[in-house]
Every structure is written in structure tokens, then in C-alpha cells.
Motif scaffolding. Structure first.
Motif, PDB file in Angstrom:
ATOM      1  N   LEU A   5       0.935  -1.315   0.022  1.00  0.00           N
ATOM      2  CA  LEU A   5       0.006  -0.091   0.137  1.00  0.00           C
ATOM      3  C   LEU A   5       0.948   1.126   0.054  1.00  0.00           C
ATOM      4  O   LEU A   5       1.940   1.134   0.806  1.00  0.00           O
ATOM      5  CB  LEU A   5      -0.940  -0.086   1.117  1.00  0.00           C
ATOM      6  N   PHE A   6       0.815   2.127  -0.841  1.00  0.00           N
ATOM      7  CA  PHE A   6       1.271   3.282  -0.739  1.00  0.00           C
ATOM      8  C   PHE A   6       0.696   4.548  -1.194  1.00  0.00           C
ATOM      9  O   PHE A   6      -0.286   4.571  -2.074  1.00  0.00           O
ATOM     10  CB  PHE A   6       2.834   3.360  -1.792  1.00  0.00           C
ATOM     11  N   THR A  16       5.637   4.227   1.438  1.00  0.00           N
ATOM     12  CA  THR A  16       4.991   2.820   1.691  1.00  0.00           C
ATOM     13  C   THR A  16       4.433   2.398   3.023  1.00  0.00           C
ATOM     14  O   THR A  16       5.330   2.809   4.030  1.00  0.00           O
ATOM     15  CB  THR A  16       6.064   1.824   1.063  1.00  0.00           C
ATOM     16  N   THR A  17       3.073   2.275   3.190  1.00  0.00           N
ATOM     17  CA  THR A  17       2.521   1.983   4.302  1.00  0.00           C
ATOM     18  C   THR A  17       2.324   0.812   4.938  1.00  0.00           C
ATOM     19  O   THR A  17       2.016   0.444   6.065  1.00  0.00           O
ATOM     20  CB  THR A  17       1.122   2.868   4.553  1.00  0.00           C
ATOM     21  N   HIS A  18       2.413  -0.281   4.067  1.00  0.00           N
ATOM     22  CA  HIS A  18       2.197  -1.724   4.366  1.00  0.00           C
ATOM     23  C   HIS A  18       2.738  -2.414   3.191  1.00  0.00           C
ATOM     24  O   HIS A  18       2.598  -2.244   1.844  1.00  0.00           O
ATOM     25  CB  HIS A  18       0.662  -1.802   4.625  1.00  0.00           C
ATOM     26  N   GLU A  74      16.950   0.821  13.608  1.00  0.00           N
ATOM     27  CA  GLU A  74      17.577  -0.377  13.588  1.00  0.00           C
ATOM     28  C   GLU A  74      17.048  -1.622  14.107  1.00  0.00           C
ATOM     29  O   GLU A  74      16.925  -2.540  13.975  1.00  0.00           O
ATOM     30  CB  GLU A  74      18.987  -0.335  14.711  1.00  0.00           C
ATOM     31  N   LYS A  75      16.118  -1.480  15.437  1.00  0.00           N
ATOM     32  CA  LYS A  75      15.425  -2.233  15.781  1.00  0.00           C
ATOM     33  C   LYS A  75      13.897  -2.618  14.942  1.00  0.00           C
ATOM     34  O   LYS A  75      13.689  -3.656  14.870  1.00  0.00           O
ATOM     35  CB  LYS A  75      14.682  -1.751  17.245  1.00  0.00           C
ATOM     36  N   ARG A  76      13.722  -1.548  14.372  1.00  0.00           N
ATOM     37  CA  ARG A  76      12.346  -1.918  13.476  1.00  0.00           C
ATOM     38  C   ARG A  76      12.705  -2.856  12.234  1.00  0.00           C
ATOM     39  O   ARG A  76      12.248  -3.605  11.811  1.00  0.00           O
ATOM     40  CB  ARG A  76      11.772  -0.600  12.717  1.00  0.00           C
ATOM     41  N   TYR A  77      14.146  -2.471  11.713  1.00  0.00           N
ATOM     42  CA  TYR A  77      14.598  -3.409  10.746  1.00  0.00           C
ATOM     43  C   TYR A  77      14.908  -4.907  11.025  1.00  0.00           C
ATOM     44  O   TYR A  77      14.267  -5.464  10.404  1.00  0.00           O
ATOM     45  CB  TYR A  77      15.853  -2.572  10.170  1.00  0.00           C
ATOM     46  N   ALA A  91      12.636   0.527   3.185  1.00  0.00           N
ATOM     47  CA  ALA A  91      13.077   1.749   4.065  1.00  0.00           C
ATOM     48  C   ALA A  91      11.656   2.858   4.135  1.00  0.00           C
ATOM     49  O   ALA A  91      11.596   3.199   5.177  1.00  0.00           O
ATOM     50  CB  ALA A  91      14.029   2.745   3.371  1.00  0.00           C
ATOM     51  N   SER A  92      10.834   3.098   3.172  1.00  0.00           N
ATOM     52  CA  SER A  92       9.892   3.837   3.495  1.00  0.00           C
ATOM     53  C   SER A  92       8.867   3.206   4.251  1.00  0.00           C
ATOM     54  O   SER A  92       8.061   3.833   5.231  1.00  0.00           O
ATOM     55  CB  SER A  92       9.069   4.039   2.172  1.00  0.00           C
ATOM     56  N   PHE A  93       8.655   1.775   4.332  1.00  0.00           N
ATOM     57  CA  PHE A  93       7.641   1.187   5.276  1.00  0.00           C
ATOM     58  C   PHE A  93       8.267   1.217   6.601  1.00  0.00           C
ATOM     59  O   PHE A  93       7.366   1.461   7.715  1.00  0.00           O
ATOM     60  CB  PHE A  93       7.641  -0.376   4.765  1.00  0.00           C
ATOM     61  N   LEU A  94       9.506   1.397   6.863  1.00  0.00           N
ATOM     62  CA  LEU A  94       9.966   1.394   8.241  1.00  0.00           C
ATOM     63  C   LEU A  94      10.290   2.960   8.861  1.00  0.00           C
ATOM     64  O   LEU A  94      10.882   3.153   9.631  1.00  0.00           O
ATOM     65  CB  LEU A  94      11.410   0.863   8.164  1.00  0.00           C
ATOM     66  N   GLY A  95       9.927   3.776   7.782  1.00  0.00           N
ATOM     67  CA  GLY A  95       9.881   5.164   8.198  1.00  0.00           C
ATOM     68  C   GLY A  95      11.142   5.892   8.198  1.00  0.00           C
ATOM     69  O   GLY A  95      11.399   6.790   9.014  1.00  0.00           O
ATOM     70  N   MET A  96      12.075   5.594   7.218  1.00  0.00           N
ATOM     71  CA  MET A  96      13.134   6.389   6.804  1.00  0.00           C
ATOM     72  C   MET A  96      13.599   6.330   5.588  1.00  0.00           C
ATOM     73  O   MET A  96      12.955   5.841   4.595  1.00  0.00           O
ATOM     74  CB  MET A  96      14.192   5.101   7.790  1.00  0.00           C
ATOM     75  N   LYS A  97      14.923   7.106   5.384  1.00  0.00           N
ATOM     76  CA  LYS A  97      15.510   7.362   3.937  1.00  0.00           C
ATOM     77  C   LYS A  97      16.173   6.160   3.703  1.00  0.00           C
ATOM     78  O   LYS A  97      16.652   5.314   4.724  1.00  0.00           O
ATOM     79  CB  LYS A  97      16.223   8.615   3.917  1.00  0.00           C
TER      80      LYS A  97
END
Length: 191
Positions: A58-59, A69-71, A149-152, A172-178
Motif C-alpha cells: 500500500l502506498f 509505503t504504508t504496508h 535499527e530495531k524496526r529493521y 525503507a519507506s515502510f520502516l519510516g526512514m530514507k
């Protein structure tokens, strides 16, 4: 393909022969190529999908025009813009096949008919939507409280196949980072 869905449901909930026949009747098998948008933003989602194989995301686009990317879903499982599908409301998100996808799909009207004819499918559907709500609440909490790091690490632990099937930019987008931040995290974890 419907037999895979029946086996998935049966592993969580008992089904009768009538329930199985209804699943065959209402879930339509489809195959989509990679990079195909199958539900567009600005429209009411037409289908709830069950993933036999492949990866979906989902984006939406943010105010800068960047994709967010949200999901990302890994097989097996159900996928759509749930809130908008259930409420027959226009979604602000796209559903895209990241890889070639083998799916079963059902419309909202057919899902309503199916769940009115089958108590087992009604109970199962309620459970799936409850899981979706719990997943989204947990994901929001993780984005707010866990380091990148923990999310990844948690994503890779729970879905190890994702790295081989989903581009790093989407992860990266899904995890909220660049993507650059994710690259640094990955290099650090390899060392």
C-alpha cells in the motif's frame, strides 16, 4: 487456488463442506504482473485480496510527491486498504503488486453475501479485521518507540523473505526512514 485459502482458514477455524463451496463460488483467482497497480488512490477499493504468492504494498504520495509505503504484505494473507474497503470509501492509497502475484479476490458485496450465508466465514472475517486493527496499532507504536535499527531487525526476523523480493526503497519507506539511513543500518549490522 481456492483450496489454499480453504486450508489457511481451516488452520484457524472449522469449515463445513457448504462453507468450502461458498469460498469456491465467491473468491475469484487472478494473476497480476509485477509493478501493476491493482487498486488506485481516489477510488473505493473494489476487492479484498488473499495472497497465494507474491508481495503487495500500500502506498500514497506525500506533499512532496514522494511515495510513502504504508504496508507490505507477505504471503499468505489478506490485503487491501481495509478501512476504505469495509466502509466503501475512497482510498488515498494505491495497492501495487511488487512481484508477480497470484491472488484470490472478492468484492465487498460478495463478501457480505458470503458472511451472511456462512457463520464460519463471518466469524473468520471478523477475526481477520480484528488482526488488521491490532497490526496497525502495533505498527504505529513501533514507529513511535523503536529505533530504526530495531524496526529493521524485527522486520527481517518476522519476514526474512522480504529482502529477496521487495526493493530496499520500499522497505525503507515502510520502516519510516530514507534509503540511505537503511543502508547505514544494514552495513552496521553486517559488520
Amino acid at each position: 487456488m481456492q483450496q489454499k485459502l480453504i486450508d489457511f482458514i481451516r488452520s484457524r477455524h472449522p469449515l463445513s463442506v457448504v462453507d468450502e463451496d461458498l469460498i469456491f463460488q465467491y473468491f475469484e483467482p487472478v494473476l497480476f504482473p509485477k509493478n501493476r497497480i491493482i487498486e488506485e488512490a481516489g477510488k473505493v477499493p473494489e476487492y479484498l485480496y488473499y495472497i497465494i504468492s507474491g508481495y503487495l504494498r500500500l502506498f500514497h504520495y506525500n506533499e512532496n510527491g514522494d511515495e510513502v509505503t504504508t504496508h507490505i504484505n507477505c504471503p499468505p494473507g489478506f490485503f487491501t486498504s481495509y478501512f476504505h474497503f469495509v466502509n466503501t470509501a475512497k482510498s488515498h492509497e494505491n495497492v501495487e503488486c511488487i512481484t508477480e502475484c497470484e491472488l484470490l479476490r472478492i468484492t465487498k458485496a460478495d463478501l457480505d453475501t458470503l458472511t451472511s450465508k456462512s457463520g464460519a466465514m463471518k466469524d473468520f472475517s471478523i477475526g481477520i479485521f480484528q488482526q488488521s486493527i491490532a497490526y496497525n496499532e502495533n505498527r504505529s507504536a513501533e514507529l513511535a518507540t523503536l529505533s530504526g535499527e530495531k524496526r529493521y531487525a524485527k522486520l527481517i526476523e518476522n519476514y526474512p523473505g522480504i529482502l529477496h523480493n521487495v526493493p530496499i526503497t520500499y522497505i525503507a519507506s515502510f520502516l519510516g526512514m530514507k534509503p540511505e539511513s537503511l543502508s547505514r543500518i544494514r552495513r552496521k549490522l553486517i559488520l
